[in-house]
Design an enzyme around this catalytic site. Structure first.
Site, short mmCIF file in Angstrom:
data_model
loop_
_atom_site.label_atom_id
_atom_site.label_comp_id
_atom_site.label_asym_id
_atom_site.label_seq_id
_atom_site.Cartn_x
_atom_site.Cartn_y
_atom_site.Cartn_z
N LYS A 1 4.45 -2.83 -6.77
CA LYS A 1 5.87 -2.68 -7.05
C LYS A 1 6.74 -3.14 -5.88
O LYS A 1 7.75 -3.79 -6.05
CB LYS A 1 6.15 -1.21 -7.39
N GLU B 1 3.49 -11.59 -15.88
CA GLU B 1 2.95 -10.48 -15.08
C GLU B 1 2.38 -9.36 -15.95
O GLU B 1 1.50 -8.64 -15.50
CB GLU B 1 3.98 -9.95 -14.07
N GLU C 1 13.19 -16.13 -15.39
CA GLU C 1 12.88 -14.70 -15.30
C GLU C 1 12.01 -14.27 -16.49
O GLU C 1 11.07 -13.47 -16.33
CB GLU C 1 14.18 -13.87 -15.24
N HIS D 1 11.59 -34.67 -19.49
CA HIS D 1 11.24 -35.34 -18.23
C HIS D 1 9.85 -34.93 -17.76
O HIS D 1 9.51 -35.07 -16.60
CB HIS D 1 12.29 -35.01 -17.16
N TRP E 1 -3.45 -2.18 -1.61
CA TRP E 1 -3.22 -3.49 -2.22
C TRP E 1 -3.75 -4.47 -1.18
O TRP E 1 -3.14 -4.66 -0.12
CB TRP E 1 -1.72 -3.70 -2.46
N ARG F 1 2.35 1.30 -5.86
CA ARG F 1 2.45 0.48 -4.64
C ARG F 1 1.15 -0.27 -4.35
O ARG F 1 1.10 -1.09 -3.43
CB ARG F 1 2.79 1.37 -3.44
N ASN G 1 0.05 0.56 6.39
CA ASN G 1 0.77 -0.28 5.44
C ASN G 1 1.42 -1.40 6.24
O ASN G 1 2.19 -1.12 7.16
CB ASN G 1 1.82 0.56 4.71
N GLY G 2 1.10 -2.62 5.91
CA GLY G 2 1.69 -3.75 6.63
C GLY G 2 0.63 -4.78 6.94
O GLY G 2 -0.47 -4.73 6.41
N CYS H 1 0.84 -1.19 0.00
CA CYS H 1 0.00 0.00 0.00
C CYS H 1 0.88 1.25 0.00
O CYS H 1 2.03 1.21 0.42
CB CYS H 1 -0.86 0.01 1.24
N LYS I 1 8.37 -12.21 -16.50
CA LYS I 1 8.11 -10.98 -17.24
C LYS I 1 6.85 -11.14 -18.11
O LYS I 1 5.98 -10.30 -18.10
CB LYS I 1 9.32 -10.69 -18.12
O1 M6R Z 1 12.07 -4.58 -4.90
P1 M6R Z 1 12.52 -5.99 -5.09
O2 M6R Z 1 13.54 -6.13 -6.17
O3 M6R Z 1 12.99 -6.63 -3.81
O4 M6R Z 1 11.23 -6.77 -5.56
C1 M6R Z 1 11.24 -8.16 -5.66
C2 M6R Z 1 10.06 -8.66 -6.47
O5 M6R Z 1 8.86 -8.31 -5.85
C3 M6R Z 1 10.06 -8.11 -7.89
O6 M6R Z 1 11.24 -8.43 -8.56
C4 M6R Z 1 8.87 -8.66 -8.69
O7 M6R Z 1 9.05 -10.03 -8.91
C5 M6R Z 1 8.70 -7.88 -9.98
N1 M6R Z 1 7.32 -7.61 -10.21
C6 M6R Z 1 9.22 -8.59 -11.18
O8 M6R Z 1 9.08 -7.89 -12.36
#
Ligand code: M6R
Length: 591
Positions: free
Chosen positions: A586, A475, A468, A491, A73, A30, A99-100, A2, A472
């Site tokens: 984020k 998401e 990775e 496998h 969030w 956020r 937030n938390g 948040c 990408k």
């Molecule tokens: O701020 P951080 O790099 O610690 O964040 C970690 C993950 O939350 C972040 O990499 C997330 O997986 C992204 N949405 C990937 O694009």
């Protein structure tokens, strides 16, 4: 997660609402499922709350010069107006944004209800105004009430309280970040979960640490959780608000992908003496763990290959949320290296506190210079990528890989060589960031847009890169994407290949090239549409995205950029909000 913002300007003209709306828009990355604002106008508390993004909303403004806002969030309770912050006490005197996660909220809530409080939401947050109400009823000051309630909470929490009776705005931090911004004339004071919320107004900040509260006033007053006043240093942040704008681009994500023309060079611009000092620590340590979450965890996985290839050294990578299971391996001679864009990810911070409790040394590789991770680490490398706002990490990822590579070269006593190779790589990568290349990727996105699944295969360093790549694509485009080690295909996963299933093969100019091509042939014989991301074309590819000829380590960066572009254009062609994908935030500041 948040975003919270508080605003204090009692000598103003009642503009708190519009200032807060502006700040909330800047904090939307956020959290963006709902939002709310509270202000005090002539000692009366006004609150608006709504589902959706603040930037799409047309709610009626509130009067007042002091107030706060929240962009949510959801964690506890669905996305609804009643669960949006701010939450209030029984008497409508207090409003709270948070937030938390209050881990013990259930017991606190049951006890409050038994004592006659009516709670109207399903959130953990709502216990806060009611607990504060009780403390105030006992005759405590607002400051002491906030301290006393803060101490009742389990978990990582920060919250802001607006007290309409005393016209006070007060905040408490215990886990999630809070930063106070003070305008030059000191007639506007802000408090927010991140600097972009007020950077257009000021870059003069105070950092609140865990276990501290602040009463916002012309000169903010800081206290620890024993109520003792503390002095804080006003810091000037070297950022300008233009750094967090999209410029001429339509989305932050594409701007940040294009920023890689410069960000790689900024990342490798590290102090050689510091790199050598940390490399020596790595070489002399008893075990090295690289930890991170999501994309940053994949960078840690990539680091394992880089250290093995460049420095002949084994490092361990562990997803931060699993790190606690490794605690018995930690010694004071162990080095824990956290990789994080935000420097605020809760699972990483938790892992670091485990490491600290065992006396292990902590190094962080972060983008945010003033983040919690940077502040608790024994040494911090800044990746200097500039603000990254799109939820999908792009430029921060390649910058993290660059810094990890420099460290590996330094461990091998080849820092100069590493530096030279990375500078060369940065130049070659520029060839991918041009409109013609983007058009080619766009055409591919158009072809893949209706796919239900996309598989990505790689070997060696391109295996974690395949993982990775899947993050990408998923998401941003919401297409199910999965990465595999090329050798693992037969496998199990090969059972999923049918006519037209897209399989992306990540190929580097290295020993694995021939084998990954063989894997591509295996899927092609079962009908797959093979997309090669590779320095060389091959007859097995139905579609080829050329990448520059670089060494294995360099391929971790060079092969990732076309995938980032593909993810972006898949999201765009499908009509999604690529900067703020559904359900994601984020900075993940809750466990
Ligand atoms: O701020 P951080 O790099 O610690 O964040 C970690 C993950 O939350 C972040 O990499 C997330 O997986 C992204 N949405 C990937 O694009």
């Amino acid at each position: 997660m948040c975003g919270v913002i508080g605003y204090w300007c009692p000598e103003g003209f009642g503009e708190a609402f519009s200032v807060i709306v502006d700040s909330l828009k800047k904090l939307e990355y956020r959290g963006y499922d709902s939002f709310g604002i509270a202000t005090i106008n002539r000692s009366v508390l006004g609150v608006v709350r709504a589902v959706g993004k603040v930037s799409d909303s047309k709610c009626l403004p509130l009067g007042g010069s002091v107030g706060m806002g929240h962009t949510r969030w959801a964690t506890h309770g669905g996305v609804s107006e009643k669960n949006s912050h701010p939450h209030r006490d029984c008497n409508n005197r207090l409003a709270v944004v948070h937030n938390g996660i209050i881990e013990n909220f259930q017991e606190l809530r049951i006890a409050l209800e038994l004592r006659g409080h009516i709670l109207r939401s399903d959130t953990d947050t709502e216990v806060l105004p009611h607990l504060l109400e009780e403390a105030l009823n006992l005759g405590m000051s607002i400051k002491d009430s906030v301290i006393s309630v803060s101490k009742m909470l389990k978990g990582r929490n920060s919250f802001l309280v607006l007290d309409s009776l005393t016209s006070t705005l007060i905040a408490s931090r215990n886990g999630s970040p809070l930063i106070v911004g003070v305008s030059d004339s000191s007639n506007e004071v802000f408090i927010a979960s991140d600097i972009p919320a007020f950077l257009h107004k000021t870059n003069q900040v105070y950092y609140l640490d865990d276990g501290q509260v602040v009463i916002l006033d012309k000169i903010p007053e800081f206290f620890d959780f024993t109520g003792v006043s503390i002095n804080k240093r006003l810091i000037t942040i070297p950022w300008k608000s233009e750094m967090i704008s999209k410029g001429d681009y339509e989305h932050f994500m594409i701007k940040e992908i294009m920023d890689q023309k410069d960000s790689l060079i900024s990342a490798i611009n590290q102090n050689p003496e510091e790199i050598m000092r940390v490399a020596e620590e790595i070489n002399n340590s008893h075990g090295v763990f690289f930890i991170g979450c999501g994309t940053a965890a994949k960078v840690c996985h990539i680091a394992e290959y880089i250290f093995s290839k460049v420095a002949d050294k084994h490092i361990n990578f562990v997803t931060a949320s699993e790190f606690e299971n490794y605690r018995h391996f930690l010694l004071p001679e162990t080095l824990v290296i956290a990789v994080s864009q935000s420097g605020e990810t809760a699972d990483v911070l938790n892992a670091l506190s485990v490491a600290k409790s065992k006396g292990s040394k902590i190094i962080s590789i972060v983008n945010s210079p003033t983040s919690s991770m940077a502040r608790i680490s024994d040494y911090t490398f800044l990746i200097n990528a500039g603000v990254e706002k799109a939820v999908a990490s792009t430029k921060a990822t390649t910058s993290q890989i660059a810094v990890v590579s420099l460290l590996a070269y330094a461990c091998a006593g080849k820092l100069r060589e590493g530096d030279r190779l990375l500078v060369e790589l940065a130049g070659k990568v520029n060839d991918l960031l041009n409109p013609r290349y983007e058009e080619r990727v766009k055409a591919l996105a158009d072809r893949l847009k209706d796919s239900e699944n996309i598989f990505i295969i790689g070997r060696g360093i391109n295996y974690p890169l395949a993982l990775e790549s899947a993050i990408k694509i998923m998401e941003v485009s919401y297409i199910h994407a999965q990465g595999f080690a090329g050798g693992e295909l037969k496998h199990g996963p090969i059972a999923l290949i049918t006519r037209g299933t897209p399989v992306i093969a990540l190929v580097a100019d290295d020993d694995n090239a021939q084998e990954i091509i063989s894997n591509a042939m295996e899927v092609k014989s079962r009908g797959a549409l093979v997309i090669g991301i590779s320095p060389e074309n091959n007859p097995v590819f139905d579609y080829w995205l050329k990448t520059p000829k670089v060494n294995t380590v360099g391929s971790a960066i060079a092969n990732l950029i076309p995938v980032q572009l593909l993810a972006y254009h898949l999201g765009i062609v499908k009509g999604f909000n690529v900067d703020y994908p559904r359900n994601l935030a984020k900075s993940v500041t809750v466990k």
